[in-house]
Design a protein around this motif. Structure first.
Motif, PDB file in Angstrom:
ATOM      1  N   VAL A   4      27.305  40.574  38.768  1.00  0.00           N
ATOM      2  CA  VAL A   4      28.264  41.343  37.628  1.00  0.00           C
ATOM      3  C   VAL A   4      29.157  41.627  38.337  1.00  0.00           C
ATOM      4  O   VAL A   4      29.098  42.676  39.250  1.00  0.00           O
ATOM      5  N   TYR A   5      30.458  41.308  37.817  1.00  0.00           N
ATOM      6  CA  TYR A   5      31.684  41.901  38.364  1.00  0.00           C
ATOM      7  C   TYR A   5      32.087  42.564  37.141  1.00  0.00           C
ATOM      8  O   TYR A   5      32.158  42.073  36.111  1.00  0.00           O
ATOM      9  N   THR A   6      33.277  43.727  37.448  1.00  0.00           N
ATOM     10  CA  THR A   6      33.605  44.563  36.473  1.00  0.00           C
ATOM     11  C   THR A   6      35.086  44.550  36.338  1.00  0.00           C
ATOM     12  O   THR A   6      35.860  45.164  35.707  1.00  0.00           O
ATOM     13  N   THR A   7      35.735  43.666  37.323  1.00  0.00           N
ATOM     14  CA  THR A   7      37.347  43.882  37.368  1.00  0.00           C
ATOM     15  C   THR A   7      37.629  42.274  37.881  1.00  0.00           C
ATOM     16  O   THR A   7      36.699  41.654  38.498  1.00  0.00           O
ATOM     17  N   ILE A   8      38.660  41.787  37.485  1.00  0.00           N
ATOM     18  CA  ILE A   8      39.128  40.832  38.048  1.00  0.00           C
ATOM     19  C   ILE A   8      39.087  40.639  39.596  1.00  0.00           C
ATOM     20  O   ILE A   8      39.056  39.453  40.338  1.00  0.00           O
ATOM     21  N   GLU A   9      39.927  41.782  40.064  1.00  0.00           N
ATOM     22  CA  GLU A   9      39.798  41.668  41.588  1.00  0.00           C
ATOM     23  C   GLU A   9      38.681  41.622  42.326  1.00  0.00           C
ATOM     24  O   GLU A   9      38.472  41.084  43.335  1.00  0.00           O
ATOM     25  N   GLU A  10      37.730  42.225  41.416  1.00  0.00           N
ATOM     26  CA  GLU A  10      36.419  41.997  42.394  1.00  0.00           C
ATOM     27  C   GLU A  10      35.718  40.800  42.176  1.00  0.00           C
ATOM     28  O   GLU A  10      35.100  40.216  43.261  1.00  0.00           O
ATOM     29  N   ALA A  11      35.970  40.283  40.665  1.00  0.00           N
ATOM     30  CA  ALA A  11      35.488  38.851  40.700  1.00  0.00           C
ATOM     31  C   ALA A  11      36.228  37.821  41.816  1.00  0.00           C
ATOM     32  O   ALA A  11      35.605  36.837  42.041  1.00  0.00           O
ATOM     33  N   GLY A  12      37.445  38.110  41.903  1.00  0.00           N
ATOM     34  CA  GLY A  12      38.248  37.153  42.801  1.00  0.00           C
ATOM     35  C   GLY A  12      37.595  37.073  44.146  1.00  0.00           C
ATOM     36  O   GLY A  12      37.954  36.111  44.935  1.00  0.00           O
ATOM     37  N   ALA A  13      37.492  38.200  44.559  1.00  0.00           N
ATOM     38  CA  ALA A  13      36.899  38.193  46.061  1.00  0.00           C
ATOM     39  C   ALA A  13      35.402  37.556  46.296  1.00  0.00           C
ATOM     40  O   ALA A  13      35.227  37.208  47.181  1.00  0.00           O
ATOM     41  N   GLY A  14      35.069  37.487  45.008  1.00  0.00           N
ATOM     42  CA  GLY A  14      33.574  36.805  45.172  1.00  0.00           C
ATOM     43  C   GLY A  14      33.661  35.395  44.541  1.00  0.00           C
ATOM     44  O   GLY A  14      32.442  34.644  45.137  1.00  0.00           O
ATOM     45  N   LEU A  15      34.323  35.041  44.046  1.00  0.00           N
ATOM     46  CA  LEU A  15      34.573  33.696  43.039  1.00  0.00           C
ATOM     47  C   LEU A  15      35.547  32.850  43.629  1.00  0.00           C
ATOM     48  O   LEU A  15      36.835  33.349  43.744  1.00  0.00           O
ATOM     49  N   LYS A  16      35.426  31.822  44.232  1.00  0.00           N
ATOM     50  CA  LYS A  16      36.400  30.893  44.715  1.00  0.00           C
ATOM     51  C   LYS A  16      36.679  29.572  43.827  1.00  0.00           C
ATOM     52  O   LYS A  16      37.922  29.194  43.747  1.00  0.00           O
ATOM     53  N   ARG A  17      35.640  29.154  43.135  1.00  0.00           N
ATOM     54  CA  ARG A  17      35.653  28.098  42.302  1.00  0.00           C
ATOM     55  C   ARG A  17      34.883  28.326  41.154  1.00  0.00           C
ATOM     56  O   ARG A  17      33.403  28.294  41.464  1.00  0.00           O
ATOM     57  N   ALA A  92      32.480  41.178  33.448  1.00  0.00           N
ATOM     58  CA  ALA A  92      32.165  42.231  32.302  1.00  0.00           C
ATOM     59  C   ALA A  92      33.702  43.001  32.396  1.00  0.00           C
ATOM     60  O   ALA A  92      33.536  43.844  33.011  1.00  0.00           O
ATOM     61  N   LEU A  93      34.426  42.454  31.695  1.00  0.00           N
ATOM     62  CA  LEU A  93      35.730  43.311  31.840  1.00  0.00           C
ATOM     63  C   LEU A  93      35.826  44.229  30.658  1.00  0.00           C
ATOM     64  O   LEU A  93      35.471  44.391  29.595  1.00  0.00           O
ATOM     65  N   ARG A  94      36.238  45.665  31.008  1.00  0.00           N
ATOM     66  CA  ARG A  94      36.437  46.601  30.006  1.00  0.00           C
ATOM     67  C   ARG A  94      37.622  46.356  29.262  1.00  0.00           C
ATOM     68  O   ARG A  94      38.940  45.923  29.615  1.00  0.00           O
ATOM     69  N   PHE A  95      37.414  46.138  27.955  1.00  0.00           N
ATOM     70  CA  PHE A  95      38.598  45.831  27.056  1.00  0.00           C
ATOM     71  C   PHE A  95      39.290  47.191  26.565  1.00  0.00           C
ATOM     72  O   PHE A  95      38.586  47.977  26.015  1.00  0.00           O
TER      73      PHE A  95
END
Length: 319
Positions: A4-17, A92-95
């Motif tokens: 579970v990632y809560t920011t785009i930056e955090e997700a970007g570091a963990g997801l490449k494709r 899961a992004l904060r709206f």
């Protein structure tokens, strides 16, 4: 375990494709499950991670709190269910105002392509995104071509000729049509909350209950008696139980409560769940809540209710 990632930056570091689906996914009904199955399958083809992007709070709750729909699930419950349906990562992004103000083109480029490394997006035909909901599926297709981003629109799932939706499930729950809600969800509607101390009236009547402080904003059926199952945590199944939802009019009324008595022999009398987070699966409406002339009359009715709920489970109608 689903990440579970809560920011785009955090997700970007963990997801490449990734292969991504986007939505609120309240209730995780059959339609959502079909989308997740497609995302999982396409991710396998693409050699990518299956991802669900969701938002908290619900956009309607952000813009018009008074009109926010009742929740069919709470966030941790949603994430766990997503994982069980094949999603490897949840974003899961904060709206907030910044996200609400993002232009559709910026969302595609900065969030999906650069942030998540998306190569494919699975969304509904009526999908809307970005500032003032200006983004459409057609725009996503058009802009996606610039980045090699494939857009897939899955076939809508129908039950009895009608599209399965969170709105339809919610309507069934609040109307007490729990067996139809179970068909649309592929499982019972479940309430989540903490067991708290009550007034111990159930114990005095010979039916010690677990009093559930339901998570705020959850969709509840009408006041009444229900065939249920109680489990610690967000587990499937659990103990056979009977639950009263209402204001206890026989004792003068009051705040609405959710009180559950476990039916399995020896368990209900010994169970100590105070402070535990539990889930309550709702299977069937037994009768409306009513006022009785005396505690003795109430006990007699409860005994009849218990016999009816035991028969329900013995017949395997919860299968």
């Amino acid at each position: 375990m689903t990440r579970v990632y809560t920011t785009i930056e955090e997700a970007g570091a963990g997801l490449k494709r990734s292969v991504v689906t986007i939505g609120n996914f309240d209730g995780m009904h059959l339609g959502h499950q079909a989308i997740f199955a497609q995302v999982k399958a396409q991710a396998a083809v693409q050699g990518a991670t299956s991802v669900a992007m969701t938002f908290d709070p619900h956009p309607v709750a952000f813009f018009r709190p008074e009109a926010a729909p009742a929740k069919l699930s709470v966030s941790p419950q949603r994430y766990a269910l997503m994982g069980s349906y094949g999603v490897e990562a949840v974003v899961a992004l904060r709206f907030d105002q910044a996200l609400a103000s993002m232009r559709p083109q910026a969302f595609i480029e900065e969030v999906l392509v650069e942030g998540l490394g998306a190569v494919e997006v699975v969304v509904g035909e009526d999908f809307r995104f970005g500032h003032r909901r200006e983004g459409t599926t057609a725009l996503l297709r058009e802009q996606g071509e610039r980045f090699g981003l494939k857009v897939v629109v899955p076939t809508l799932v129908k039950v009895d000729g009608e599209v399965v939706s969170s709105t339809r499930v919610r309507g069934c729950v609040v109307a007490g049509e729990l067996e139809m809600a179970r068909r649309l969800l592929g499982r019972p509607h479940r309430l989540m909350g903490e067991v708290v101390h009550g007034e111990a009236r159930g114990r005095a009547l010979g039916f010690p209950t677990a009093n559930l402080a339901v998570a705020e904003g959850m969709a509840l059926p009408p006041d009444g008696v229900y065939a249920t199952r109680l489990a610690v945590g967000d587990a499937h199944g659990g103990w056979q139980a009977i639950t009263n939802i209402g204001t206890r009019p026989t004792f003068g009324g009051g705040a609405r409560t959710v009180e559950t008595f476990v039916l399995e022999e020896g368990v209900g009398e010994e169970l100590d769940l105070y402070g535990e987070d539990v889930s309550l699966s709702l299977y069937r409406h037994v009768r409306p809540e009513m006022r009785f002339e005396s505690p003795a009359a109430l006990v007699a009715q409860i005994q009849e209710d218990v016999a009816q709920v035991r028969a329900y489970f013995e017949e395997g109608r919860d299968a």
